[in-house]
Structure formats: structure tokens, C-alpha cells
Motif scaffolding. Structure first.
Motif, PDB file in Angstrom:
ATOM      1  N   ARG A  48       1.070  -1.160  -0.058  1.00  0.00           N
ATOM      2  CA  ARG A  48       0.004  -0.128  -0.048  1.00  0.00           C
ATOM      3  C   ARG A  48       0.467   1.991   0.205  1.00  0.00           C
ATOM      4  O   ARG A  48       0.691   2.146  -0.690  1.00  0.00           O
ATOM      5  CB  ARG A  48      -0.552   0.296   1.219  1.00  0.00           C
ATOM      6  N   ALA A  49       2.198   0.839   0.925  1.00  0.00           N
ATOM      7  CA  ALA A  49       2.830   2.283   1.166  1.00  0.00           C
ATOM      8  C   ALA A  49       3.653   2.302  -0.337  1.00  0.00           C
ATOM      9  O   ALA A  49       3.954   3.722  -1.133  1.00  0.00           O
ATOM     10  CB  ALA A  49       3.864   1.984   2.137  1.00  0.00           C
ATOM     11  N   THR A  50       4.204   1.576  -1.246  1.00  0.00           N
ATOM     12  CA  THR A  50       4.365   1.477  -2.072  1.00  0.00           C
ATOM     13  C   THR A  50       4.345   2.175  -3.772  1.00  0.00           C
ATOM     14  O   THR A  50       4.069   3.527  -4.356  1.00  0.00           O
ATOM     15  CB  THR A  50       5.160   0.034  -3.114  1.00  0.00           C
ATOM     16  N   VAL A  51       2.199   1.730  -3.145  1.00  0.00           N
ATOM     17  CA  VAL A  51       1.255   2.268  -4.549  1.00  0.00           C
ATOM     18  C   VAL A  51       1.139   3.547  -3.702  1.00  0.00           C
ATOM     19  O   VAL A  51       1.136   4.723  -4.901  1.00  0.00           O
ATOM     20  CB  VAL A  51       0.176   1.411  -4.781  1.00  0.00           C
ATOM     21  N   ASN A  52       1.032   4.346  -2.832  1.00  0.00           N
ATOM     22  CA  ASN A  52       0.829   5.844  -2.603  1.00  0.00           C
ATOM     23  C   ASN A  52       1.846   6.485  -2.931  1.00  0.00           C
ATOM     24  O   ASN A  52       1.448   7.402  -3.684  1.00  0.00           O
ATOM     25  CB  ASN A  52       0.475   5.782  -1.214  1.00  0.00           C
ATOM     26  N   ILE A  53       2.998   5.950  -2.142  1.00  0.00           N
ATOM     27  CA  ILE A  53       4.249   6.527  -3.584  1.00  0.00           C
ATOM     28  C   ILE A  53       4.270   7.014  -4.846  1.00  0.00           C
ATOM     29  O   ILE A  53       4.438   7.872  -4.953  1.00  0.00           O
ATOM     30  CB  ILE A  53       5.665   5.633  -2.748  1.00  0.00           C
ATOM     31  N   ILE A  54       4.279   5.245  -5.143  1.00  0.00           N
ATOM     32  CA  ILE A  54       4.339   5.540  -7.134  1.00  0.00           C
ATOM     33  C   ILE A  54       3.310   6.859  -7.664  1.00  0.00           C
ATOM     34  O   ILE A  54       3.553   7.826  -8.245  1.00  0.00           O
ATOM     35  CB  ILE A  54       4.042   4.595  -7.750  1.00  0.00           C
ATOM     36  N   ARG A  67      10.041   9.197 -14.889  1.00  0.00           N
ATOM     37  CA  ARG A  67       8.395   8.336 -14.714  1.00  0.00           C
ATOM     38  C   ARG A  67       8.755   7.423 -13.850  1.00  0.00           C
ATOM     39  O   ARG A  67      10.120   7.162 -13.239  1.00  0.00           O
ATOM     40  CB  ARG A  67       8.086   7.729 -16.039  1.00  0.00           C
ATOM     41  N   PRO A  68       8.004   7.318 -12.707  1.00  0.00           N
ATOM     42  CA  PRO A  68       8.363   6.464 -11.559  1.00  0.00           C
ATOM     43  C   PRO A  68       8.421   5.171 -11.752  1.00  0.00           C
ATOM     44  O   PRO A  68       7.341   5.061 -12.583  1.00  0.00           O
ATOM     45  CB  PRO A  68       7.487   7.041 -10.704  1.00  0.00           C
ATOM     46  N   MET A  69       8.631   4.293 -11.449  1.00  0.00           N
ATOM     47  CA  MET A  69       9.169   3.271 -11.401  1.00  0.00           C
ATOM     48  C   MET A  69       8.608   2.039 -10.395  1.00  0.00           C
ATOM     49  O   MET A  69       9.320   2.046  -9.443  1.00  0.00           O
ATOM     50  CB  MET A  69       9.928   2.490 -12.750  1.00  0.00           C
ATOM     51  N   THR A  70       8.155   0.481 -11.154  1.00  0.00           N
ATOM     52  CA  THR A  70       8.783  -0.596  -9.518  1.00  0.00           C
ATOM     53  C   THR A  70      10.051  -1.271  -9.508  1.00  0.00           C
ATOM     54  O   THR A  70      10.373  -0.864 -10.880  1.00  0.00           O
ATOM     55  CB  THR A  70       7.001  -1.204  -9.304  1.00  0.00           C
TER      56      THR A  70
END
Length: 86
Positions: A48-54, A67-70
């Protein structure tokens, strides 16, 4: 793996070869090298934290060339090198 490790591969050849493998490899100086992961999957809270940051980074970068990437991306690190992240 033995046959692929004996000759130099292009990144395109590596991606084709990697798709048929059971484990992940990195392309280092044209040669596939096993990539070992010792971590388990992320917790729901971490994900959830990762998604919010992206999402936040994506909104701030809108209209810019970045662009942000995973971690689930392959990147070219040199002419003969690729790192496949999953």
C-alpha cells in the motif's frame, strides 16, 4: 543454461532466452548470471505504501520526462548488460 552461458548474448537474445527459464537471470557482459532472491513477498502495508508513493510521484512528474517505476522492470545497464527485476 549451460549453452547460453558459453557465448555472448545481445539484450534481445537474452530476453528471448530468459522467457523460457524457470529462474531469473541478469545479463552481465553478454552472459546470463543467475539472480537469487532471498526475500518473500511484500506485506499488504508495504505494498500500500509503495502504491501511494508511486501515485504521488506520478502526479508530481506529470508533464515531465521522468516516470516512477516499480521493481518489475528490466533496465539496460550497459551495451551488453540488462537487469530483470520482478
Amino acid at each position: 543454461m549451460a549453452d547460453a552461458g558459453r557465448r555472448t548474448m545481445t539484450p534481445e537474445e537474452f530476453f528471448d532466452w530468459q522467457s523460457g527459464q524457470d529462474e531469473l537471470y541478469e545479463l552481465v557482459d553478454g552472459h546470463p548470471v543467475p539472480r537469487h532472491r532471498m526475500m518473500t513477498g511484500a506485506s499488504m502495508q508495504h505494498d500500500r505504501a509503495t502504491v501511494n508513493i508511486i501515485v504521488s510521484l506520478g502526479n508530481q512528474l506529470r508533464g515531465k520526462p521522468c516516470r516512477p517505476m516499480t521493481a518489475d522492470i528490466a533496465i539496460r545497464t550497459s551495451i551488453k548488460g540488462c537487469v530483470v527485476q520482478t
